[in-house]
Design an enzyme around this catalytic site. Structure first.
Site, PDB file in Angstrom:
ATOM      1  N   ASP A 113       0.779  -1.081  -0.051  1.00 32.08           N
ATOM      2  CA  ASP A 113      -0.001  -0.088   0.119  1.00 32.08           C
ATOM      3  C   ASP A 113       0.824   1.184  -0.022  1.00 32.08           C
ATOM      4  O   ASP A 113       1.915   1.291   0.893  1.00 32.08           O
ATOM      5  CB  ASP A 113      -0.900   0.016   1.182  1.00 32.08           C
ATOM      6  N   HIS A 168     -10.174  -5.732  -2.340  1.00 27.88           N
ATOM      7  CA  HIS A 168      -8.823  -5.900  -1.902  1.00 27.88           C
ATOM      8  C   HIS A 168      -8.863  -6.249  -0.412  1.00 27.88           C
ATOM      9  O   HIS A 168      -9.811  -5.739   0.529  1.00 27.88           O
ATOM     10  CB  HIS A 168      -8.164  -4.420  -2.017  1.00 27.88           C
TER      11      HIS A 168
HETATM   12  P1  5GP Z   1      -9.836   1.054   1.079  1.00 26.68           P
HETATM   13  O1  5GP Z   1     -10.296   2.293   1.953  1.00 26.68           O
HETATM   14  O2  5GP Z   1     -10.720   1.158  -0.353  1.00 26.68           O
HETATM   15  O3  5GP Z   1     -10.195  -0.245   1.712  1.00 26.68           O
HETATM   16  O4  5GP Z   1      -8.204   1.348   0.980  1.00 26.68           O
HETATM   17  C1  5GP Z   1      -7.783   1.632  -0.221  1.00 26.68           C
HETATM   18  C2  5GP Z   1      -6.277   1.431  -0.115  1.00 26.68           C
HETATM   19  O5  5GP Z   1      -5.605   1.485  -1.407  1.00 26.68           O
HETATM   20  C3  5GP Z   1      -5.687   2.679   0.686  1.00 26.68           C
HETATM   21  O6  5GP Z   1      -5.010   2.118   1.851  1.00 26.68           O
HETATM   22  C4  5GP Z   1      -4.778   3.332  -0.371  1.00 26.68           C
HETATM   23  O7  5GP Z   1      -3.555   3.730   0.496  1.00 26.68           O
HETATM   24  C5  5GP Z   1      -4.385   2.322  -1.379  1.00 26.68           C
HETATM   25  N1  5GP Z   1      -4.122   2.779  -2.620  1.00 26.68           N
HETATM   26  C6  5GP Z   1      -4.990   3.731  -3.192  1.00 26.68           C
HETATM   27  N2  5GP Z   1      -4.298   3.994  -4.516  1.00 26.68           N
HETATM   28  C7  5GP Z   1      -3.146   3.090  -4.324  1.00 26.68           C
HETATM   29  C8  5GP Z   1      -2.241   3.097  -5.681  1.00 26.68           C
HETATM   30  O8  5GP Z   1      -2.345   3.608  -6.757  1.00 26.68           O
HETATM   31  N3  5GP Z   1      -1.250   2.198  -5.180  1.00 26.68           N
HETATM   32  C9  5GP Z   1      -1.221   1.367  -4.257  1.00 26.68           C
HETATM   33  N4  5GP Z   1      -0.274   0.589  -3.925  1.00 26.68           N
HETATM   34  N5  5GP Z   1      -2.198   1.560  -2.979  1.00 26.68           N
HETATM   35  C10 5GP Z   1      -3.354   2.657  -3.414  1.00 26.68           C
END
Ligand code: 5GP
Ligand code: ZN
Length: 139
Positions: A30, A99
């Site tokens: 992340d 995810h």
């Molecule tokens: P959610 O709140 O949807 O469970 O978390 C999404 C996660 O995706 C967040 O922890 C954010 O930091 C991560 N994230 C968002 N965009 C990217 C990206 O372009 N690359 C990576 N590796 N992580 C991402």
């Protein structure tokens, strides 16, 4: 899916720090880590959430989580690893491609707020009634 950043990562159109891959899943770091080693595991097939993901992809994600969590334990020797998976904007899902978060906590890091809720006993009658309602909805 066209505008999905995680589909773009799967296709190699956006970069990632990959830690694991098989025919169904990809795991990468992340880029806004909650802690050192915060890792995401995604299906290569686009599915938005737990309601959409196929049973085979869900199985693959969870088998991969055991492999990656074992590697995290070996590499970082954390105090523990939390797994977290959000479904829907109402619970702050930001990326609408399924995810699973693996969030380690090392001994030099503060307690993870996602794991530190207060235990407060609930209303047993309300708990029973809600459990029955969910149970009755199972197909
Ligand atoms: P959610 O709140 O949807 O469970 O978390 C999404 C996660 O995706 C967040 O922890 C954010 O930091 C991560 N994230 C968002 N965009 C990217 C990206 O372009 N690359 C990576 N590796 N992580 C991402
Ligand atoms: Zn996607």
């Amino acid at each position: 899916m066209e505008d999905c950043i995680f589909c773009k990562i799967v296709k190699g159109e956006l970069p990632c720090f990959k830690v694991y891959e098989d025919e169904r899943v990809l795991a990468f770091e992340d880029i806004n880590p909650i802690s050192k080693g915060h890792t995401l595991i995604i299906p290569k097939n686009h599915a938005e959430n737990l309601w959409q993901i196929s049973p085979d992809d869900l199985t693959a994600i969870h088998l991969a989580s055991k492999k990656v969590a074992t590697a995290i334990k070996q590499a970082l020797n954390p105090l523990g690893v939390a797994t977290l998976q959000l479904n829907g904007k109402g619970v702050n899902q930001l990326v609408m491609h399924y995810h699973l978060h693996l969030v380690p906590r090392s001994d030099d890091e503060p307690e993870l707020s996602i794991t530190a809720w207060e235990l407060e006993q609930g209303d047993m009658e309300a708990i029973r009634a809600t459990g029955e309602k969910i149970s009755a909805a199972l197909v």
